[in-house]
Design an enzyme around this catalytic site. Structure first.
Site, PDB file in Angstrom:
ATOM      1  N   SER A  56       0.946  -1.295   0.084  1.00  0.00           N
ATOM      2  CA  SER A  56      -0.047   0.074   0.187  1.00  0.00           C
ATOM      3  C   SER A  56       0.836   0.997  -0.032  1.00  0.00           C
ATOM      4  CB  SER A  56      -0.836   0.076   1.166  1.00  0.00           C
ATOM      5  OG  SER A  56      -0.223  -0.403   2.379  1.00  0.00           O
ATOM      6  N   GLY A  89       8.485  -0.850   0.496  1.00  0.00           N
ATOM      7  CA  GLY A  89       7.790  -0.485   1.912  1.00  0.00           C
ATOM      8  C   GLY A  89       8.537  -1.798   2.851  1.00  0.00           C
ATOM      9  N   ALA A  90       8.001  -1.939   4.017  1.00  0.00           N
ATOM     10  CA  ALA A  90       8.451  -3.150   4.784  1.00  0.00           C
ATOM     11  C   ALA A  90       7.430  -3.350   5.764  1.00  0.00           C
ATOM     12  CB  ALA A  90       9.853  -2.765   5.340  1.00  0.00           C
ATOM     13  N   LYS A 125      10.013  -8.365   5.593  1.00  0.00           N
ATOM     14  CA  LYS A 125       9.134  -8.009   4.251  1.00  0.00           C
ATOM     15  C   LYS A 125       8.679  -9.301   4.031  1.00  0.00           C
ATOM     16  CE  LYS A 125      10.626  -5.694   0.774  1.00  0.00           C
ATOM     17  NZ  LYS A 125       9.216  -5.313   1.023  1.00  0.00           N
ATOM     18  N   GLU A 163      10.722  -9.086  -4.758  1.00  0.00           N
ATOM     19  CA  GLU A 163      11.405  -8.110  -3.934  1.00  0.00           C
ATOM     20  C   GLU A 163      12.867  -8.065  -3.551  1.00  0.00           C
ATOM     21  OE1 GLU A 163       7.262  -6.698  -1.924  1.00  0.00           O
ATOM     22  OE2 GLU A 163       8.707  -7.732  -0.712  1.00  0.00           O
TER      23      GLU A 163
HETATM   24  C1  5RP Z   1       5.278  -7.096   0.067  1.00  0.00           C
HETATM   25  C2  5RP Z   1       5.801  -6.193   1.411  1.00  0.00           C
HETATM   26  C3  5RP Z   1       5.511  -4.708   1.746  1.00  0.00           C
HETATM   27  O1  5RP Z   1       6.668  -3.825   1.464  1.00  0.00           O
HETATM   28  C4  5RP Z   1       5.065  -4.843   3.121  1.00  0.00           C
HETATM   29  O2  5RP Z   1       3.994  -5.809   3.383  1.00  0.00           O
HETATM   30  C5  5RP Z   1       4.545  -3.488   3.649  1.00  0.00           C
HETATM   31  O3  5RP Z   1       3.355  -3.294   2.991  1.00  0.00           O
HETATM   32  P1  5RP Z   1       2.419  -2.066   3.261  1.00  0.00           P
HETATM   33  O4  5RP Z   1       3.287  -0.739   2.301  1.00  0.00           O
HETATM   34  O5  5RP Z   1       0.968  -2.393   2.574  1.00  0.00           O
HETATM   35  O6  5RP Z   1       2.363  -1.616   4.715  1.00  0.00           O
HETATM   36  O7  5RP Z   1       6.998  -6.674   1.958  1.00  0.00           O
HETATM   37  O8  5RP Z   1       5.622  -8.339   0.261  1.00  0.00           O
END
Ligand code: 5RP
Length: 213
Positions: free
Chosen positions: A30, A82-83, A94, A103
């Protein structure tokens, strides 16, 4: 609690790291969705992107951003993602969105990894967020038994198949004081495709909202 305003600020602030003419590595989630929407505003100044998931590819194509196969680009300058958790050494968990394998590949191909998060993702020690591990489907029980021996509680993310046709095990109950060592150890298990620890290759820059830490 996740903070959508900070996610949007971080996604937009990441544009600062995108140079004219770049091929941009793009993560998933997101926060990255905000980044993709912002990137669309400068799409005529970049060559295009390399994507870490079908989800991000679809969003970029909707915006008319060209998406390249990593095999066709060679090394890329920048990766934005993101993470789920980030420690003070910029080591990450992640894979909450199940895109961890692609990723990790795009992060490995990038000279600079800029991680975009909201403040809820900052932790002193990784592990409160269950650690995602992508496994070959036939190895799910085998890998789960090995994880139990290592003191973790594996939970199969039932119903989720990754873009690579594999399954995800989420490991609860680990306080990860040696993320590099654990990443190496888990990488050795037969059937493990990718561990959602980004410790051997951490982020280079972390943006919490629009602030670099
Ligand atoms: C997807 C990831 C995303 O970066 C992680 O889940 C963070 O997601 P968001 O920005 O929706 O909080 O690792 O595999």
């Amino acid at each position: 609690m996740n903070n959508p305003n900070e996610k949007q600020l971080a996604g937009e602030a990441a544009l600062r790291y995108v140079e004219d003419g770049a091929i941009v590595g793009v993560g998933t989630g997101s926060t990255v969705a905000f980044f993709i929407d912002a990137l669309a505003g400068m799409k005529d100044r970049i060559k295009g992107a390399v994507s870490s998931s079908e989800q991000s590819t679809a969003r970029m194509k909707q915006h008319g951003i060209e998406v390249f196969d990593l095999n066709a680009t060679g090394p890329i300058g920048i990766y934005i993602d993101g993470a789920d958790e980030c420690d003070p050494h910029k080591r990450l968990i992640k894979g909450g969105g199940a895109a961890l394998t692609r990723e990790k590949i795009v992060a490995a191909a990038a000279q600079k990894f800029v991680c975009i998060i909201d403040s809820s993702k900052r932790v002193d020690v990784l592990g409160k967020f269950p650690l995602p591990i992508e496994v070959i489907p036939m190895a799910r029980s085998l890998v789960s038994r090995e994880i139990v021996k290592l003191g973790g509680q594996p939970v199969w993310r039932d119903g989720v198949t990754t873009d690579n046709g594999n399954w995800i095990i989420d490991v609860h109950g680990w306080r990860i004081t040696d993320p590099v060592g654990l990443e190496q150890q888990l990488n050795q298990l037969a059937g493990v495709v990718t561990v959602g620890l980004f410790a051997q290759r951490p982020a280079d820059v972390v943006l919490v909202g629009d602030k670099e830490i």
